[in-house]
Design an enzyme around this catalytic site. Structure first.
Site, mmCIF file in Angstrom:
data_model
loop_
_atom_site.group_PDB
_atom_site.id
_atom_site.type_symbol
_atom_site.label_atom_id
_atom_site.label_comp_id
_atom_site.label_asym_id
_atom_site.label_seq_id
_atom_site.Cartn_x
_atom_site.Cartn_y
_atom_site.Cartn_z
ATOM 1 N N LYS A 36 76.034 18.023 23.862
ATOM 2 C CA LYS A 36 76.888 19.125 23.409
ATOM 3 C C LYS A 36 78.314 18.760 23.799
ATOM 4 O O LYS A 36 78.579 18.467 24.976
ATOM 5 C CB LYS A 36 76.500 20.440 24.086
ATOM 6 C CG LYS A 36 75.168 21.005 23.622
ATOM 7 C CD LYS A 36 74.910 22.369 24.224
ATOM 8 C CE LYS A 36 73.503 22.846 23.859
ATOM 9 N NZ LYS A 36 73.166 24.113 24.537
ATOM 10 N N LYS A 85 62.870 24.453 16.999
ATOM 11 C CA LYS A 85 62.939 24.529 18.461
ATOM 12 C C LYS A 85 62.727 25.980 18.831
ATOM 13 O O LYS A 85 63.300 26.881 18.224
ATOM 14 C CB LYS A 85 64.306 24.031 18.921
ATOM 15 C CG LYS A 85 64.742 24.470 20.310
ATOM 16 C CD LYS A 85 65.966 23.678 20.736
ATOM 17 C CE LYS A 85 66.923 24.496 21.574
ATOM 18 N NZ LYS A 85 68.135 23.720 21.916
ATOM 19 N N SER A 127 67.085 26.413 16.012
ATOM 20 C CA SER A 127 66.685 26.900 17.328
ATOM 21 C C SER A 127 66.408 28.397 17.227
ATOM 22 O O SER A 127 67.310 29.172 16.904
ATOM 23 C CB SER A 127 67.812 26.632 18.340
ATOM 24 O OG SER A 127 67.481 27.196 19.589
ATOM 25 N N LYS A 183 62.445 28.835 22.133
ATOM 26 C CA LYS A 183 62.746 29.061 23.540
ATOM 27 C C LYS A 183 61.463 29.505 24.236
ATOM 28 O O LYS A 183 60.686 30.312 23.693
ATOM 29 C CB LYS A 183 63.800 30.160 23.675
ATOM 30 C CG LYS A 183 65.138 29.789 23.049
ATOM 31 C CD LYS A 183 65.908 28.828 23.933
ATOM 32 C CE LYS A 183 67.289 28.534 23.354
ATOM 33 N NZ LYS A 183 68.028 27.560 24.165
ATOM 34 N N GLU A 211 62.765 20.634 26.366
ATOM 35 C CA GLU A 211 64.178 20.572 26.752
ATOM 36 C C GLU A 211 64.399 21.331 28.057
ATOM 37 O O GLU A 211 63.957 22.477 28.204
ATOM 38 C CB GLU A 211 65.010 21.184 25.610
ATOM 39 C CG GLU A 211 66.507 21.101 25.804
ATOM 40 C CD GLU A 211 67.273 21.635 24.587
ATOM 41 O OE1 GLU A 211 66.665 21.769 23.496
ATOM 42 O OE2 GLU A 211 68.459 21.943 24.727
ATOM 43 N N GLY A 221 73.636 22.948 20.065
ATOM 44 C CA GLY A 221 74.550 23.969 19.570
ATOM 45 C C GLY A 221 74.825 25.023 20.624
ATOM 46 O O GLY A 221 74.074 25.164 21.600
ATOM 47 N N ASP A 232 69.501 18.862 28.775
ATOM 48 C CA ASP A 232 70.629 19.578 28.182
ATOM 49 C C ASP A 232 71.587 19.912 29.330
ATOM 50 O O ASP A 232 72.487 19.119 29.664
ATOM 51 C CB ASP A 232 70.086 20.833 27.456
ATOM 52 C CG ASP A 232 71.163 21.753 26.896
ATOM 53 O OD1 ASP A 232 72.346 21.516 27.148
ATOM 54 O OD2 ASP A 232 70.819 22.744 26.206
ATOM 55 N N ASP A 275 62.423 24.738 24.386
ATOM 56 C CA ASP A 275 63.581 24.701 25.287
ATOM 57 C C ASP A 275 63.408 25.772 26.359
ATOM 58 O O ASP A 275 63.301 26.962 26.052
ATOM 59 C CB ASP A 275 64.872 24.948 24.488
ATOM 60 C CG ASP A 275 66.135 24.790 25.336
ATOM 61 O OD1 ASP A 275 66.019 24.547 26.557
ATOM 62 O OD2 ASP A 275 67.241 24.908 24.762
HETATM 63 O O1 OSB Z 1 70.007 25.652 25.376
HETATM 64 O O2 OSB Z 1 70.470 24.717 23.525
HETATM 65 C C1 OSB Z 1 70.546 25.695 24.278
HETATM 66 C C2 OSB Z 1 72.167 28.634 22.478
HETATM 67 C C3 OSB Z 1 72.986 29.089 23.483
HETATM 68 C C4 OSB Z 1 72.998 28.464 24.698
HETATM 69 C C5 OSB Z 1 72.170 27.386 24.933
HETATM 70 C C6 OSB Z 1 71.343 26.908 23.938
HETATM 71 C C7 OSB Z 1 71.323 27.570 22.693
HETATM 72 C C8 OSB Z 1 70.463 27.197 21.599
HETATM 73 C C9 OSB Z 1 70.881 27.539 20.188
HETATM 74 O O3 OSB Z 1 69.377 26.677 21.754
HETATM 75 C C10 OSB Z 1 71.774 26.520 19.601
HETATM 76 C C11 OSB Z 1 72.426 26.968 18.327
HETATM 77 O O4 OSB Z 1 71.727 27.354 17.395
HETATM 78 O O5 OSB Z 1 73.666 26.907 18.255
HETATM 79 MG MG MG Z 2 69.045 23.794 25.552
#
Ligand code: OSB
Ligand code: MG
Length: 371
Positions: free
Chosen positions: A265, A164, A138, A166, A216, A293, A241, A191
């Site tokens: 999660k 992934k 991510s 953002k 996402e 994560g 999520d 995401d």
């Molecule tokens: O939305 O999945 C998410 C990190 C922090 C809070 C929310 C998210 C995320 C990530 C990274 O997308 C996940 C990771 O690498 O641990």
């Molecule tokens: Mg997410």
């Protein structure tokens, strides 16, 4: 047989991410969390990790609310009740509404302790079936398009199975088009962390040309109704999520057609027992799942890895290697990803040892609860 818990230790940990992680809400680099250690009368020690952040941008929980829940409510419940299996922890915690990350941190320590007492891996205790798991990465919002393209390139070269990225309004369709142009066949997903609403339907529909694996959480953090409306007019699969905080949320979202994929999660849903229930439901209803994560350190990462060995985790998760996040992790060995794959450790419990020295070095506060 009763799990004879003798004491539970809470360590507040401060660790600094190698790089700031930026989402539609802002940037973070310092990670504060709790490592929960549950020790039994026979010298076994189980570990859990809290995943809430210092501010409530993702869901409502924070590091401070986690502490409040654990020390003022959850510890008392465990002290006053005997348990024989970690599933019972979920039931005992049920009168406390939500606060899922606080519950999961404690429940995770009990799961690890339970597996170690059985002398089996946590993966096996959960009913896992895989020896290795596929891993994606991510990438936070990058300062420039060039940074993003370079980042994707290096992670693909390292073998990660999907990218992934953002997105947020103003940094979405055009950026994704450029990414697609440069990486025509790479498995890519986006995401939004709930940055859009139904007024953006026409805008979001443009994503359909980019054959993304999924988008996402495009809409509100607590919505399942609008997502169903969006999914009905969008080809790109929607993955939920933030909206899925329980088995009941998952069931309702699937019944409404709000998503085709669920990001599970452990912290967000209140623990491994609830995560497994959601997994089992998705397996039955042919909904793809993957493990999300929360920028975890080694203990939380190890729990995610164990969960991902369940059969319906058919898509790569956000459980990248320790070295992508930390100079030094708190487990030994660290989580290593090779060609986008993690080998599941077969040692009892979470399968990784605590690096006691590192743990001590990162500890800023300690509280002990005797049973
Ligand atoms: O939305 O999945 C998410 C990190 C922090 C809070 C929310 C998210 C995320 C990530 C990274 O997308 C996940 C990771 O690498 O641990
Ligand atoms: Mg997410």
């Amino acid at each position: 047989m009763t799990i004879p818990i003798k004491k539970i230790t809470l360590r507040k940990i401060n660790m600094r991410l190698k790089n700031p992680f930026t989402t539609s809400f802002g940037s973070m680099q310092d990670k504060e969390f709790y490592i929960i250690e549950a020790a039994d009368t026979e010298g076994n020690r189980g570990f859990g990790e809290s995943v809430a952040f210092t501010s409530p941008w993702y869901t409502e929980e924070t590091v401070k609310t986690n502490l409040h829940m654990i020390e003022d409510f959850l510890m008392k419940i465990l002290q006053e009740n005997e348990i024989t299996h970690p599933d019972e922890v979920t039931e005992l915690f049920r009168p406390i509404k939500r606060n899922n990350m606080a519950k999961a941190a404690v429940e995770g320590a009990v799961w690890d302790l339970y597996a170690k007492r059985q002398n089996i891996s946590l993966a096996e205790a959960l009913g896992g079936v895989k020896q290795e798991i596929d891993v994606g990465i991510s990438i936070g919002i990058q300062p420039t398009l060039k940074d993003l393209l370079n980042s994707i390139e290096s992670h693909m070269q390292a073998g990660y199975k999907r990218i992934k990225m953002k997105i947020k309004p103003g940094q979405d369709i055009d950026m994704l088009r450029e990414v697609r142009k440069r990486f025509p066949d790479t498995p890519i997903m986006a995401d939004a962390n709930s940055a859009y609403d139904l007024k953006d339907v026409e805008h979001l529909k443009q994503l359909d040309d980019l054959h993304l694996m999924m988008i996402e959480q495009p809409l509100a953090h607590d919505d399942i109704v609008d997502h169903a409306e969006l999914q009905a007019v969008m080809e790109t699969p929607i993955c939920l999520d933030e909206s899925i905080q329980s088995f009941e949320d998952a069931r309702k979202a699937v019944e409404l057609g709000s998503c085709e994929v669920i990001n599970i999660k452990i912290g967000r849903v209140g623990g491994l027992t609830e995560a497994k229930r959601i997994h089992d439901y998705c397996l039955k209803h042919d909904i793809a799942v993957w493990c999300g994560g929360m920028l975890e350190a080694g203990v939380g990462r190890a729990h995610n890895i164990a969960l991902t060995t369940l059969p319906q985790f058919i898509l790569p998760g956000d459980t990248a290697g320790s070295s992508l996040y930390w100079e030094k992790d708190i487990i030994q060995p660290e989580v290593v990803v090779e060609n986008g794959i993690i080998q599941i450790p077969d040692k009892p419990g979470i399968g990784y040892d605590l690096d006691e020295k590192a743990l001590e070095a990162f500890t800023v506060e300690k509280k002990v609860f005797y049973f």
